[in-house]
Design a protein around this motif. Structure first.
Motif, PDB file in Angstrom:
ATOM      1  N   ASN A   1      32.481  28.327  48.515  1.00 13.45           N
ATOM      2  CA  ASN A   1      32.666  27.480  47.412  1.00 13.45           C
ATOM      3  C   ASN A   1      33.613  28.201  46.335  1.00 13.45           C
ATOM      4  OD1 ASN A   1      32.089  25.334  49.124  1.00 13.45           O
ATOM      5  ND2 ASN A   1      29.958  25.132  48.289  1.00 13.45           N
ATOM      6  N   ASN A   2      32.793  29.249  45.714  1.00 11.22           N
ATOM      7  CA  ASN A   2      33.282  30.083  44.579  1.00 11.22           C
ATOM      8  C   ASN A   2      34.683  30.543  44.731  1.00 11.22           C
ATOM      9  OD1 ASN A   2      30.773  29.331  43.432  1.00 11.22           O
ATOM     10  ND2 ASN A   2      29.891  31.223  43.739  1.00 11.22           N
ATOM     11  N   VAL A   3      35.054  31.055  45.956  1.00  9.06           N
ATOM     12  CA  VAL A   3      36.214  31.562  46.423  1.00  9.06           C
ATOM     13  C   VAL A   3      37.362  30.472  46.256  1.00  9.06           C
ATOM     14  CG1 VAL A   3      37.778  32.696  48.198  1.00  9.06           C
ATOM     15  CG2 VAL A   3      35.418  33.567  47.596  1.00  9.06           C
ATOM     16  N   LYS A   4      36.999  29.406  47.081  1.00 10.96           N
ATOM     17  CA  LYS A   4      37.728  28.356  46.984  1.00 10.96           C
ATOM     18  C   LYS A   4      38.238  27.743  45.383  1.00 10.96           C
ATOM     19  CE  LYS A   4      38.881  24.269  49.655  1.00 10.96           C
ATOM     20  NZ  LYS A   4      38.582  23.331  50.653  1.00 10.96           N
ATOM     21  N   GLU A   5      37.213  27.479  44.868  1.00 15.16           N
ATOM     22  CA  GLU A   5      37.122  27.009  43.461  1.00 15.16           C
ATOM     23  C   GLU A   5      38.365  28.160  42.579  1.00 15.16           C
ATOM     24  OE1 GLU A   5      34.442  26.011  39.666  1.00 15.16           O
ATOM     25  OE2 GLU A   5      33.701  25.953  41.649  1.00 15.16           O
ATOM     26  N   GLU A   6      38.111  29.173  42.647  1.00 17.03           N
ATOM     27  CA  GLU A   6      38.700  30.529  41.891  1.00 17.03           C
ATOM     28  C   GLU A   6      40.087  30.322  42.404  1.00 17.03           C
ATOM     29  OE1 GLU A   6      38.202  32.784  39.528  1.00 17.03           O
ATOM     30  OE2 GLU A   6      36.423  31.469  39.066  1.00 17.03           O
ATOM     31  N   ALA A   7      40.480  30.335  43.839  1.00 12.69           N
ATOM     32  CA  ALA A   7      41.685  30.406  44.359  1.00 12.69           C
ATOM     33  C   ALA A   7      42.637  29.304  43.857  1.00 12.69           C
ATOM     34  CB  ALA A   7      41.766  30.577  45.720  1.00 12.69           C
ATOM     35  N   LEU A   8      41.848  28.062  43.769  1.00 15.02           N
ATOM     36  CA  LEU A   8      42.655  26.986  43.481  1.00 15.02           C
ATOM     37  C   LEU A   8      42.869  26.493  42.216  1.00 15.02           C
ATOM     38  CD1 LEU A   8      41.658  24.577  46.416  1.00 15.02           C
ATOM     39  CD2 LEU A   8      43.845  25.945  46.218  1.00 15.02           C
ATOM     40  N   GLY A   9      42.030  27.316  41.351  1.00 14.82           N
ATOM     41  CA  GLY A   9      41.927  26.978  39.936  1.00 14.82           C
ATOM     42  C   GLY A   9      42.839  27.528  39.021  1.00 14.82           C
ATOM     43  N   GLU A  10      43.110  27.373  37.834  1.00 11.51           N
ATOM     44  CA  GLU A  10      44.208  27.920  37.056  1.00 11.51           C
ATOM     45  C   GLU A  10      44.167  29.425  36.655  1.00 11.51           C
ATOM     46  OE1 GLU A  10      43.996  26.069  33.432  1.00 11.51           O
ATOM     47  OE2 GLU A  10      44.205  23.838  34.286  1.00 11.51           O
ATOM     48  N   LYS A  11      43.175  30.007  37.308  1.00 13.37           N
ATOM     49  CA  LYS A  11      42.870  31.350  36.723  1.00 13.37           C
ATOM     50  C   LYS A  11      44.098  32.237  37.973  1.00 13.37           C
ATOM     51  CE  LYS A  11      38.401  31.383  35.414  1.00 13.37           C
ATOM     52  NZ  LYS A  11      36.892  32.045  35.817  1.00 13.37           N
ATOM     53  N   VAL A  12      44.560  31.651  39.041  1.00 13.78           N
ATOM     54  CA  VAL A  12      45.514  32.346  39.831  1.00 13.78           C
ATOM     55  C   VAL A  12      47.038  32.778  38.985  1.00 13.78           C
ATOM     56  CG1 VAL A  12      47.011  32.268  42.023  1.00 13.78           C
ATOM     57  CG2 VAL A  12      44.692  31.376  41.940  1.00 13.78           C
ATOM     58  N   LEU A  13      47.170  33.859  39.020  1.00 18.43           N
ATOM     59  CA  LEU A  13      48.225  34.528  38.185  1.00 18.43           C
ATOM     60  C   LEU A  13      49.594  34.202  38.660  1.00 18.43           C
ATOM     61  CD1 LEU A  13      46.742  37.968  37.231  1.00 18.43           C
ATOM     62  CD2 LEU A  13      46.612  35.970  35.723  1.00 18.43           C
TER      63      LEU A  13
ATOM     64  N   GLU B   1      35.794  40.070  44.067  1.00 21.93           N
ATOM     65  CA  GLU B   1      35.065  39.925  43.006  1.00 21.93           C
ATOM     66  C   GLU B   1      34.065  39.035  43.177  1.00 21.93           C
ATOM     67  OE1 GLU B   1      37.966  38.073  40.142  1.00 21.93           O
ATOM     68  OE2 GLU B   1      38.771  39.903  39.508  1.00 21.93           O
ATOM     69  N   GLU B   2      34.188  37.789  44.177  1.00 23.21           N
ATOM     70  CA  GLU B   2      33.042  37.122  44.621  1.00 23.21           C
ATOM     71  C   GLU B   2      32.013  37.967  45.500  1.00 23.21           C
ATOM     72  OE1 GLU B   2      32.232  34.089  43.169  1.00 23.21           O
ATOM     73  OE2 GLU B   2      33.991  34.309  41.922  1.00 23.21           O
ATOM     74  N   LEU B   3      32.611  38.851  46.377  1.00 23.08           N
ATOM     75  CA  LEU B   3      31.670  39.666  46.733  1.00 23.08           C
ATOM     76  C   LEU B   3      30.635  40.488  46.230  1.00 23.08           C
ATOM     77  CD1 LEU B   3      33.641  41.246  50.048  1.00 23.08           C
ATOM     78  CD2 LEU B   3      31.754  39.987  50.328  1.00 23.08           C
ATOM     79  N   ALA B   4      31.338  41.056  45.283  1.00 24.38           N
ATOM     80  CA  ALA B   4      30.686  41.792  44.338  1.00 24.38           C
ATOM     81  C   ALA B   4      29.571  41.152  43.696  1.00 24.38           C
ATOM     82  CB  ALA B   4      31.691  42.618  43.135  1.00 24.38           C
ATOM     83  N   LYS B   5      29.890  40.008  43.167  1.00 23.31           N
ATOM     84  CA  LYS B   5      29.055  39.061  42.509  1.00 23.31           C
ATOM     85  C   LYS B   5      27.896  38.909  43.333  1.00 23.31           C
ATOM     86  CE  LYS B   5      32.194  36.747  39.290  1.00 23.31           C
ATOM     87  NZ  LYS B   5      32.938  35.342  38.899  1.00 23.31           N
ATOM     88  N   VAL B   6      28.096  38.471  44.545  1.00 20.31           N
ATOM     89  CA  VAL B   6      26.834  38.347  45.531  1.00 20.31           C
ATOM     90  C   VAL B   6      25.943  39.269  45.680  1.00 20.31           C
ATOM     91  CG1 VAL B   6      26.665  37.980  48.022  1.00 20.31           C
ATOM     92  CG2 VAL B   6      28.184  36.328  46.882  1.00 20.31           C
TER      93      VAL B   6
END
Length: 474
Positions: free
Chosen positions: A53-65, A80-85
């Motif tokens: 869910n976190n990866v999908k949210e980040e990937a589809l959000g405005e943070k993608v450059l 980044e999400e793997l490291a957070k986990v």
């Protein structure tokens, strides 16, 4: 380390590479494969759900450059999400205070507690410059005391002569009193293995932990990385009983699935502090979540490789070799020293995995043991050469070749093959020095030319195909 998981991540990312942008439609299939890979690696299902869910949210959000390769951006988000986990960053031991500081080692039977106790003592003495005392407190397995004694003797480490007839909490108190009177900084207490469902034994370790309350101890649980999700359940149970301050994953050099490393912090809240990566006492690493995430995703781990090199490589030897190279001299002795340095860094496979992008190549190459066997053969041949021959291989003629072959248990052909390969290496090393001095790229043995670069013309003569590696050195 996590080879199967790395391969599945690599296959999953193929679905998004080359896409013009990240969209829900083109990442759904990728995330489905990532989810399957994590579940097969025995990662806790709640951890997997949150991660996806976190990866999908980040990937589809405005943070993608904008303007960045979508595939690379997606891998970055996953990293980044793997490291957070796994915990974001390394959590160090709380040892920068007045001693003695007890470190209680707990866990199930056969997880590697006694071996880890030895490894930790070496790490704290050599890297943290602490005076360490090892304390055998396993009152159920007398051989554990003998094992710890042997490890301590081999490392020249102090060990407390525990009376195993006493309760472990009394052993701990005796050891701390000894440590106080002998200015010892750290006291590592190796306790008995116990099942987390055994109430009597868990009650005993709770007593030991409570007896150390005045010292604010570190409590580390050693878990086998191969046990996956079960290690998480055990850590949860131990944490509820004794209040763990950290987890240590042993046997990380095995075919660990990844479930434990990717789940423990998220489920229990207890950080992983160390990973054990081999059988030798030096094979202990601080756990860096971001670096391990990089290894899993084939992004390498250059920082850990540099740290290993700083420990393994003798600075004086390296400078001596550099001076020889500057004079255009590269001897068989220099080559032997290079092999020794490589050996100290670890296996060829473990080194390659720390270099970005080499994990995939390693999977294609497969078994590296033929190359490592060839290096062992070279070492035996070199050991059969005289000092003069190692300094100047050109004096090695037929009669000397026959003597070296007999002395090393190799054939004359194999000795000649080694000398031929060394000639190529000598030429390559000389060329590298020329390049470093600004002479352009040299002509490397067995490689074609590169247009527009000095010294990289067409090879004069086609080389014969060499050994296992298609005309290379091995």
């Amino acid at each position: 380390m996590f080879d199967n998981l790395s391969e599945k991540f690599s296959d999953a990312f193929k679905n998004i590479s080359g896409k013009g942008k990240i969209s829900e439609s083109n990442i759904d299939e990728t995330l489905k494969l990532v989810k399957t890979a994590l579940l097969e690696a025995d990662v806790n299902f709640k951890v997997v759900k949150n991660f996806i869910n976190n990866v999908k949210e980040e990937a589809l959000g405005e943070k993608v450059l904008k303007g960045v390769n979508p595939g690379e951006q997606f891998v970055k988000i996953v990293h980044e999400e793997l490291a957070k986990v796994m915990g974001d960053e390394n959590t160090s031991l709380d040892i920068e205070r007045t001693g003695p500081i007890p470190i209680l080692i707990v866990g199930l039977n056969g997880q590697g507690k006694t071996t880890f106790s030895g490894k930790l003592s070496l790490h704290l003495r050599n890297k943290e410059k602490k005076k360490v005392l090892l304390v055998p407190a396993d009152t159920f397995r007398p051989a554990a005391k003998d094992q710890l004694k042997t490890l301590a003797k081999n490392m020249d480490m102090d060990i407390f002569d525990s009376d195993l007839a006493k309760h472990p909490k009394d052993i701990a108190q005796d050891a701390l009193a000894f440590a106080k009177s002998n200015d010892i900084d750290i006291v590592i207490i190796d306790t008995a293995g116990r099942l987390h469902v055994d109430e009597e034994l868990m009650g005993q370790i709770k007593e030991v932990r409570e007896s150390l309350n005045g010292y604010n101890p570190e409590v580390l649980m050693v878990a086998d990385a191969m046990t996956g999700q079960e290690a998480v359940n055990v850590a949860k149970s131990f944490h509820e009983t004794v209040g763990l301050t950290g987890v240590v994953l042993s046997k990380m050099d095995s075919d660990a699935r990844g479930g434990a490393a990717l789940s423990i912090k998220h489920v229990t809240g207890v950080p992983i502090k160390f990973i054990s990566t081999g059988e030798k006492m030096k094979d202990l690493e601080l756990f860096h979540p971001d670096r391990l995430a990089g290894r899993i995703l084939d992004m390498g781990d250059v920082l850990s490789l540099v740290e290993k090199a700083e420990q393994a490589i003798d600075q004086n030897e390296a400078e001596s070799m550099m001076k020889n190279l500057e004079k255009g001299k590269f001897t068989v002795d220099d080559f032997m020293k290079q092999m020794d340095m490589m050996k100290n860094l670890g296996s060829m496979g473990s080194i390659m995995k720390m270099i970005p992008g080499m994990g995939g190549m390693l999977r294609e190459v497969g078994d590296l043991s033929p190359a490592e066997d060839e290096m062992k053969r070279m070492r035996v041949i070199i050991n059969s050469m005289t000092k003069a021959e190692r300094q100047n291989y050109k004096i090695v003629k037929e009669s000397r070749i026959e003597r070296i072959a007999k002395g090393s248990g190799n054939t004359v052909v194999q000795v000649k093959d080694f000398i031929a390969k060394f000639k190529q290496m000598e030429k390559m090393m000389g060329g590298m020095m020329q390049m470093m001095k600004g002479g352009g790229m040299p002509s490397m043995p067995g490689m074609g030319g590169m247009p527009g670069m000095p010294g990289m013309g067409k090879p004069k003569k086609k080389r014969k195909k060499g050994g296992q590696w298609g005309g290379g050195f091995f």
